[in-house]
Write an enzyme that holds these catalytic residues in place. Structure first.
Site, PDB file in Angstrom:
ATOM      1  N   ASP A 191      66.908  23.621 174.338  1.00  0.00           N
ATOM      2  CA  ASP A 191      67.837  24.752 174.337  1.00  0.00           C
ATOM      3  C   ASP A 191      68.876  24.556 173.241  1.00  0.00           C
ATOM      4  OD1 ASP A 191      69.796  26.723 174.995  1.00  0.00           O
ATOM      5  OD2 ASP A 191      69.264  26.599 177.115  1.00  0.00           O
ATOM      6  N   VAL A 218      56.151  18.097 171.007  1.00  0.00           N
ATOM      7  CA  VAL A 218      57.173  18.166 172.055  1.00  0.00           C
ATOM      8  C   VAL A 218      57.914  16.837 172.127  1.00  0.00           C
ATOM      9  CG1 VAL A 218      57.603  18.438 174.532  1.00  0.00           C
ATOM     10  CG2 VAL A 218      55.869  19.850 173.397  1.00  0.00           C
ATOM     11  N   ASP A 233      56.918   9.615 173.579  1.00  0.00           N
ATOM     12  CA  ASP A 233      56.299   9.625 174.901  1.00  0.00           C
ATOM     13  C   ASP A 233      54.847   9.141 174.859  1.00  0.00           C
ATOM     14  OD1 ASP A 233      55.107  11.728 173.608  1.00  0.00           O
ATOM     15  OD2 ASP A 233      55.604  13.249 175.099  1.00  0.00           O
ATOM     16  N   ASP A 266      58.539  12.873 168.140  1.00  0.00           N
ATOM     17  CA  ASP A 266      57.465  13.467 168.941  1.00  0.00           C
ATOM     18  C   ASP A 266      56.685  12.410 169.715  1.00  0.00           C
ATOM     19  OD1 ASP A 266      55.326  14.891 169.955  1.00  0.00           O
ATOM     20  OD2 ASP A 266      54.608  15.619 168.032  1.00  0.00           O
ATOM     21  N   SER A 322      70.100  31.999 181.892  1.00  0.00           N
ATOM     22  CA  SER A 322      71.266  32.025 181.023  1.00  0.00           C
ATOM     23  C   SER A 322      72.454  32.592 181.802  1.00  0.00           C
ATOM     24  CB  SER A 322      70.970  32.829 179.751  1.00  0.00           C
ATOM     25  OG  SER A 322      72.002  32.665 178.811  1.00  0.00           O
ATOM     26  N   ASP A 359      52.305  15.877 170.159  1.00  0.00           N
ATOM     27  CA  ASP A 359      51.960  17.230 170.609  1.00  0.00           C
ATOM     28  C   ASP A 359      53.026  18.258 170.241  1.00  0.00           C
ATOM     29  OD1 ASP A 359      53.964  16.355 172.273  1.00  0.00           O
ATOM     30  OD2 ASP A 359      52.959  16.872 174.150  1.00  0.00           O
ATOM     31  N   HIS A 399      65.841  28.212 174.777  1.00  0.00           N
ATOM     32  CA  HIS A 399      66.749  28.853 175.723  1.00  0.00           C
ATOM     33  C   HIS A 399      65.999  29.880 176.577  1.00  0.00           C
ATOM     34  CE1 HIS A 399      70.485  30.102 177.428  1.00  0.00           C
ATOM     35  NE2 HIS A 399      70.327  31.342 177.036  1.00  0.00           N
TER      36      HIS A 399
END
Length: 514
Positions: free
Chosen positions: A411, A267, A261, A258, A191, A265, A447
Site C-alpha cells: 500500500d 512479490v 521468501d 523479491d 480505505s 515471483d 491500496h
C-alpha cells in the site's frame, strides 16, 4: 460464498410506495422526505475494486425498491441523505457499503458496491453524511464554512454520526418492508470505508454484527499529515523527480528483495527485511523515460524522495519519527503514491483546509522542518473526532461482533504498519482479540487492490461464515488480479501475527502460515 436465504416471505413491487413506510425514529434528527423508486431487472458486472473483500460480482436481473430519505439535525444547517435498497429476492441480511477518501457514500464508486450487494440479495444502505454532491473524494469542498472556520458538524457527521444513522434507518426501513428484522447486519468497506467500519466497531458496537475493513484509514489525523512529508522534501530540494526515475527505483527494490521468501515471483513477502538503498542507482540511466520520451539519468533527488516515502515523516529538530513509512515495493507515483509530479492530493488538501483552514493556502513553501508542528496540530485538534484509533472494543466483543480486516503490504497511501500498530494496541488491552478481530496482511497488494500480490476476494465470505457459523478464519484465500505481471497467483493470507512462508512442494509452490 453463496448466501442462503433467511427470508421466507414475498414482496411485491406494489409495496414499493411511500405509503408503505413511516419515518424512522432517529434521535436528534428531523426527517424531511421519503421517496421510493422500484428498479426492475438491473444487470451489471462489478469488478472487485468496487466491492472490496468480495469476488467480481455478475449482477443479473436484480430488482429492488430504492427507499431514499433525507433528514436534518436542527441547528446544523444540513441535509443528510440515505438510501436503502430492498431486493425483491432478499437473503434476510443487511449490508452497509463504505465510502472512500473524503466521501462518505452515495457517489459513483459506492453505487457500484451497492449494485453488487443488492445483486447478492442483501438489503443495502449508504449515507452521504450531508456532504455536497457530486462528491469530490480527494478535496473536501465541504471542509470550511468560511476561511478560518472548519465545518465541525460536517466533519463529525462524516467521521462517525452518520454511520450509525445509516444502520438505524436501514433497520427501520427493512422491518417495515419485509415485516421482520434482518437476521444479520454486515459492513463492507476499504480505505475510508475500512475506517468507517472500524469507527462503527468503536463507537456504535450494536450497529452491525460483522465488519469487513480493508486498508482502514485509521489514525487519520496522523497519517494524513505524514503522507504530505514527501512533498515537503521535494519542495526543500527544489526538484520534483520524474515518475520514471521513481518507478525505476521501485522496480530495483522489488528485484533485490523479491527472493527474500525463497521464491522469485514479483512479490516482496517480508518488506521489513528489505533494506534496498536507492542511492546506488544515482547516475544510472532509465531508457525511454515515460515522462520525456528519451533516456533519463536517475538523480540524487529521486533517491532522497524515495527514502522519504519509505522512512516516513520525521521531526527534524528532535530527529524522531512522527509516523510509519512504507514498504519498498509500495507505489511511489501517480494517484496511488505520494511522490513525483503526480501524487495523491488528499493529504495536501487536509493540510490546507483543516490545519491552515484556508482552501487557497500556498503550500509550496512548507518545508520538512514545518511538518512536526502540522502533525501536532492535526492530532491535537482532530484525533477525538476522526482518529478512529480507540483500542477499546469491549462492547463490540460483548455483542458477539466480528471483524475481518486486511491490508496490502505494498500500500502506497496508508501505511500497513499503522494498522498493525492499532491491532497491537487492541491486543495489549485484550489478549483474546483473536476471538473477534482478525487482521490479514497481503504481500504485494497495493491500496485495497492492484499490484503484483494476491487480493483477498474471500474476506467478506469468511466474515459471514464466522458470524453465522462460528468458523473463525485462520487464512484468507487470495488471488491476484488478471492484470498481474507474470500471471495469476493464489496464496493464503495469514491471520496476524502469523506470516506467509514459502515451502517448495513436490508438484507445486506452497505457502504456509507460521
Amino acid at each position: 460464498m453463496p448466501f442462503i436465504s433467511l427470508y421466507n416471505g414475498t414482496v411485491l413491487p406494489s409495496s414499493c410506495t411511500p405509503s408503505t413506510f413511516q419515518y424512522p425514529i432517529l434521535q436528534g434528527a428531523d426527517f424531511l422526505t421519503l421517496n421510493t423508486n422500484y428498479i426492475s431487472n438491473y444487470s451489471a458486472y462489478i469488478v472487485n475494486g468496487y466491492y472490496p473483500g468480495h469476488p467480481n460480482a455478475n449482477v443479473v436481473g436484480a430488482s429492488f425498491c430504492n427507499v431514499s430519505v433525507s433528514y436534518t439535525r436542527p441547528g446544523q444547517n444540513n441535509t443528510i441523505n440515505a438510501q436503502v435498497w430492498l431486493p425483491t429476492t432478499w437473503n434476510g441480511r443487511m449490508q452497509g457499503i463504505g465510502g472512500g477518501g473524503f466521501g462518505s457514500g452515495l457517489y459513483d464508486t459506492v453505487f457500484q458496491g451497492m449494485y453488487a450487494s443488492v445483486g447478492d440479495g442483501f438489503a443495502t444502505v449508504s449515507n452521504d453524511a450531508g456532504l455536497p454532491q457530486p462528491m469530490n473524494v480527494t478535496a473536501p469542498e465541504w471542509a470550511l464554512t468560511s476561511t478560518g472556520n472548519v465545518n465541525l458538524y460536517a466533519l463529525q457527521n462524516f467521521a462517525s454520526i452518520s454511520l450509525n444513522d445509516g444502520a438505524v434507518i436501514a433497520k427501520s426501513i427493512i422491518r417495515q418492508y419485509y415485516g421482520q428484522n434482518s437476521s444479520y447486519g454486515y459492513w463492507s468497506g476499504c480505505s475510508g470505508g475500512g475506517r468507517q467500519g472500524m469507527m462503527l466497531a468503536q463507537e456504535a458496537p450494536d450497529a452491525y454484527d460483522g465488519i469487513m475493513a480493508g486498508s482502514p484509514a485509521m489514525n487519520w489525523p496522523s497519517f494524513f499529515v505524514a503522507d504530505y512529508w514527501p512533498q515537503t522534501v521535494q519542495q526543500e530540494l527544489g526538484v520534483v523527480p520524474l515518475n520514471c526515475e521513481l518507478d525505476a527505483i521501485s522496480a530495483a527494490a522489488v528485484a533485490q528483495c523479491d527472493g527474500d521468501d525463497g521464491l522469485i515471483d514479483g512479490v516482496v513477502s517480508f518488506p521489513e527485511l528489505c533494506k534496498f538503498d536507492p542511492r546506488i542507482l544515482v547516475g544510472t540511466t532509465v531508457a525511454n523515460c515515460s515522462d520525456t520520451g528519451v533516456s533519463q539519468v536517475i538523480s540524487p533527488a529521486a533517491a532522497t524522495v524515495a527514502l522519504a516515502v519509505w522512512e516516513g515523516a520525521k521531526d527534524v529538530v528532535r530527529n524522531e519519527s512522527l509516523w510509519y513509512g512504507f514498504s519498498r515495493d509500495a507505489t511511489l507515483t501517480s494517484e496511488s503514491g505520494l511522490a513525483g509530479p503526480d501524487y495523491f492530493i488528499s493529504p495536501e488538501e487536509w493540510v490546507k483546509r483543516f490545519i491552515f483552514k484556508d482552501a487557497s493556502t500556498d503550500t509550496s513553501n512548507i518545508m520538512p522542518s514545518d511538518v512536526a508542528e502540522l502533525f501536532h496540530k492535526s492530532v491535537q485538534w482532530y484525533q477525538s473526532l476522526i482518529g478512529t484509533a480507540d483500542p477499546n472494543l469491549d462492547k463490540f466483543k460483548a455483542n458477539g461482533g466480528k471483524i475481518v480486516s486486511f491490508h496490502g503490504l505494498a500500500d502506497g497511501l496508508i501505511s500497513p504498519w499503522g494498522t498493525q500498530d492499532y491491532y497491537d494496541k487492541v491486543t495489549a488491552r485484550d489478549s483474546a482479540v483473536h476471538d473477534y478481530y482478525r487482521l490479514f496482511f497481503a504481500p504485494g497488494l497495493q491500496h485495497c487492490y492492484g499490484g503484483n500480490g494476491a487480493y483477498p476476494e474471500t474476506a467478506f465470505g469468511a466474515l459471514v461464515n464466522w458470524v453465522e457459523n462460528g468458523v473463525a478464519p485462520e487464512t484468507l484465500n487470495a488471488t491476484s488480479l488478471p492484470t498481474r505481471v507474470g500471471g495469476i497467483i493464489t496464496r493464503p493470507l495469514c491471520a496476524y501475527p502469523k506470516q506467509q512462508y514459502y515451502e517448495a512442494c513436490a508438484t507445486r509452490d506452497c505457502f504456509v502460515c507460521k
